[in-house]
Design a protein around this motif. Sequence first.
Motif, PDB file in Angstrom:
ATOM      1  N   VAL A   1       0.839  -1.207   0.000  1.00 26.59           N
ATOM      2  CA  VAL A   1       0.000   0.000   0.000  1.00 26.59           C
ATOM      3  C   VAL A   1       0.871   1.254   0.000  1.00 26.59           C
ATOM      4  O   VAL A   1       0.597   2.219  -0.727  1.00 26.59           O
TER       5      VAL A   1
ATOM      6  N   LEU B   1       0.343   2.664  -3.650  1.00 21.68           N
ATOM      7  CA  LEU B   1      -0.827   3.543  -3.571  1.00 21.68           C
ATOM      8  C   LEU B   1      -0.524   4.870  -2.886  1.00 21.68           C
ATOM      9  O   LEU B   1      -0.837   5.934  -3.418  1.00 21.68           O
ATOM     10  N   ARG B   2       0.098   4.814  -1.696  1.00 19.51           N
ATOM     11  CA  ARG B   2       0.389   6.078  -1.009  1.00 19.51           C
ATOM     12  C   ARG B   2       1.308   6.972  -1.843  1.00 19.51           C
ATOM     13  O   ARG B   2       1.137   8.193  -1.876  1.00 19.51           O
TER      14      ARG B   2
ATOM     15  N   ALA C   1      -5.548  -4.748  -5.507  1.00 18.01           N
ATOM     16  CA  ALA C   1      -6.309  -3.735  -4.761  1.00 18.01           C
ATOM     17  C   ALA C   1      -5.580  -2.398  -4.765  1.00 18.01           C
ATOM     18  O   ALA C   1      -6.216  -1.339  -4.889  1.00 18.01           O
ATOM     19  N   THR C   2      -4.246  -2.426  -4.639  1.00 15.39           N
ATOM     20  CA  THR C   2      -3.506  -1.157  -4.680  1.00 15.39           C
ATOM     21  C   THR C   2      -3.643  -0.508  -6.051  1.00 15.39           C
ATOM     22  O   THR C   2      -3.778   0.717  -6.149  1.00 15.39           O
TER      23      THR C   2
ATOM     24  N   GLY D   1      -6.944   1.065  -6.443  1.00 10.69           N
ATOM     25  CA  GLY D   1      -6.912   2.362  -5.770  1.00 10.69           C
ATOM     26  C   GLY D   1      -6.260   3.429  -6.626  1.00 10.69           C
ATOM     27  O   GLY D   1      -6.722   4.579  -6.675  1.00 10.69           O
TER      28      GLY D   1
ATOM     29  N   GLN E   1      -8.804   4.610  -9.170  1.00 11.04           N
ATOM     30  CA  GLN E   1      -9.816   5.512  -8.628  1.00 11.04           C
ATOM     31  C   GLN E   1      -9.234   6.878  -8.296  1.00 11.04           C
ATOM     32  O   GLN E   1      -9.890   7.909  -8.507  1.00 11.04           O
ATOM     33  N   LEU E   2      -8.010   6.923  -7.797  1.00 13.26           N
ATOM     34  CA  LEU E   2      -7.350   8.209  -7.582  1.00 13.26           C
ATOM     35  C   LEU E   2      -7.205   8.960  -8.900  1.00 13.26           C
ATOM     36  O   LEU E   2      -7.416  10.176  -8.967  1.00 13.26           O
TER      37      LEU E   2
END
Length: 260
Positions: free
Chosen positions: A114, A118-119, A160-161, A164, A167-168
Amino acid sequence: MLLDGKSAVVTGAGSGVGRATALRFAAEGARVVCADISAERVEETVRLVEKTGGTAVAVRVDVAEESEVVGMLDSAVEHFGRLDILFNNVGIPTPRLGGALLEDHTVAEFDRLVAVNLRSVFLGCKHAVLRFKEQGGGGVILNTGSVAGLVGWGGAVYGATKGGVHQLTRAVAIEGAPFGIRANALCPAAMPQTNFFAAGGLGQGAELSEEAVRQAGAQHPLGKPITAEDCAAAAVYLVSESAGNVTGVLLPVDGGYVAR
């Protein structure tokens, strides 16, 4: 010269898609901040850019750390006067290269996936948007997603990441549109040329086995593995004015995989 005079930041520029894109951006006229967690690798990318007559600087950065992301973007302004393009391209694979089932993941592995996948994109998008708004005149963000965030590919947490990230990307596209800020994502399929295959012990670059390359290509209807240069070519289009009315797009670079 689709990017003539533009100032771009490319993360993960020390290898694979990042290096290929930094070289391609520079060839199209951009001045490039090449960022990577490995100073040695990213400095080699800058040497390759300069060897072909391009302009680039190297920055060592951990994109999971906010202060370092801010410093990376500040480097573009410091060296080139402004920031026009950010390519968020850092990513790490599922542990054991897809062999880890959901229940096999440790919390530490989850947190690392994550943080990096993602972050880092959240931080890059956030601070690029702030910079673009401060400058005026818009800007472009490109993120590296994955077909694993579009369909069930394997690697539940990795997917999942990437979901994300997708969606970002859409959110930034909508929120940024009134300010002339565009955001899109590339979604590659199997790329044996990247550090993902190396992480799985399958080799990298010239060390790749013919069987590994064949298996990667066999997953795609077109029958060919995805290359870093395939992604770089798509990246140039999406960050250029040729795509000036394209935003919020998740572009598969996948040899037809998700069309099946």
